[in-house]
Design a protein around this motif. Structure first.
Motif, PDB file in Angstrom:
ATOM      1  N   MET A  73     -37.300  27.576 -12.203  1.00 37.92           N
ATOM      2  CA  MET A  73     -38.418  28.446 -12.552  1.00 37.92           C
ATOM      3  C   MET A  73     -38.843  29.212 -11.307  1.00 37.92           C
ATOM      4  O   MET A  73     -38.893  28.666 -10.217  1.00 37.92           O
ATOM      5  N   THR A 105     -45.062  30.773 -10.186  1.00 37.75           N
ATOM      6  CA  THR A 105     -45.973  30.454 -11.281  1.00 37.75           C
ATOM      7  C   THR A 105     -47.416  30.516 -10.786  1.00 37.75           C
ATOM      8  O   THR A 105     -47.675  30.548  -9.582  1.00 37.75           O
ATOM      9  N   TYR A 106     -48.328  30.501 -11.732  1.00 36.44           N
ATOM     10  CA  TYR A 106     -49.756  30.431 -11.443  1.00 36.44           C
ATOM     11  C   TYR A 106     -50.305  29.235 -12.204  1.00 36.44           C
ATOM     12  O   TYR A 106     -50.162  29.133 -13.420  1.00 36.44           O
ATOM     13  N   LYS A 107     -50.905  28.298 -11.489  1.00 34.41           N
ATOM     14  CA  LYS A 107     -51.453  27.084 -12.096  1.00 34.41           C
ATOM     15  C   LYS A 107     -52.910  27.323 -12.472  1.00 34.41           C
ATOM     16  O   LYS A 107     -53.688  27.820 -11.657  1.00 34.41           O
ATOM     17  N   GLU A 155     -48.860  25.669 -16.002  1.00 33.04           N
ATOM     18  CA  GLU A 155     -48.197  26.538 -15.025  1.00 33.04           C
ATOM     19  C   GLU A 155     -47.697  27.756 -15.786  1.00 33.04           C
ATOM     20  O   GLU A 155     -46.835  27.632 -16.653  1.00 33.04           O
ATOM     21  N   PRO A 187     -45.699  31.286 -15.847  1.00 33.95           N
ATOM     22  CA  PRO A 187     -44.720  32.045 -15.061  1.00 33.95           C
ATOM     23  C   PRO A 187     -45.230  33.444 -14.734  1.00 33.95           C
ATOM     24  O   PRO A 187     -45.872  34.086 -15.568  1.00 33.95           O
ATOM     25  N   ALA A 219     -49.408  36.798 -15.083  1.00 34.44           N
ATOM     26  CA  ALA A 219     -49.061  35.434 -15.461  1.00 34.44           C
ATOM     27  C   ALA A 219     -48.920  35.403 -16.976  1.00 34.44           C
ATOM     28  O   ALA A 219     -49.846  35.773 -17.694  1.00 34.44           O
TER      29      ALA A 219
END
Length: 179
Positions: free
Chosen positions: A1, A4-6, A15, A17, A28
């Motif tokens: 992957m 990402t942005y949590k 998470e 992408p 995101a």
């Protein structure tokens, strides 16, 4: 992957992408399809924030799981604005829309049976993410053409500048990622 942005959505960590929408901007990607846990939790939390309404209207396709789940939890009907005409829609109302995640102009349609469900009703418009607001504007126009009264517009996430709007209801802010 890739990157990402949590974030936390309705109390659940996810998470998301990062996806390129232009050479200068990533977003995101929040996809509810297949994530029943987030769909159920987000619907529950949005219901708490939304005013009284008679019916839910959402657009095909990403808003469908959320629209269905809110309708299920509230025991109300929901209507899906379709992106194409179907053989069972000999009469319909339509509007045009261009959203940030779609490359071309699209049309949204509501057929006769759904027009009757919406006519004269207090409508809650639902979407997964509000970004530019173009999809919401189109849905509002469609609801009006069908004779309904929009009482609120709601989404799970408000992306970028949409989080500064005071005419929408949302659970979480979603930043955009300039390059």
């Amino acid at each position: 992957m890739g990157k990402t942005y949590k974030m936390t959505i309705a109390g659940l960590e996810r998470e998301l992408p990062l996806c390129e929408v232009s050479e200068n901007l990533d977003i995101a990607a929040f996809i509810m399809f297949g994530d029943v846990e987030v769909t159920v939790a987000a619907a529950r939390e949005l219901i708490k924030k939304c005013p009284e309404h008679d019916i839910i209207v959402t657009a095909e396709a990403k808003g469908i799981p959320l629209g269905y789940e809110i309708a299920r939890q509230e025991n109300k009907d929901y209507v899906v604005a379709r992106k194409g005409l179907k053989v069972y829609m000999p009469e319909y109302v339509q509007v045009e829309v261009r959203s940030i995640t779609t490359l071309s102009v699209q049309r949204l349609y509501i057929g006769t049976d759904d027009i009757e469900k919406v006519k004269g009703k207090r409508v809650l418009i639902i979407d997964d993410v509000i970004s530019t607001g173009e999809s919401l504007i189109a849905l509002e126009k469609l609801v009006k053409k069908a004779g309904g009264i929009t009482v609120a517009k709601a989404a799970v996430l408000a992306e970028g500048d949409a989080a500064n709007r005071d005419d929408i209801i949302f659970l979480e802010k979603l930043p955009v990622f300039p390059k």
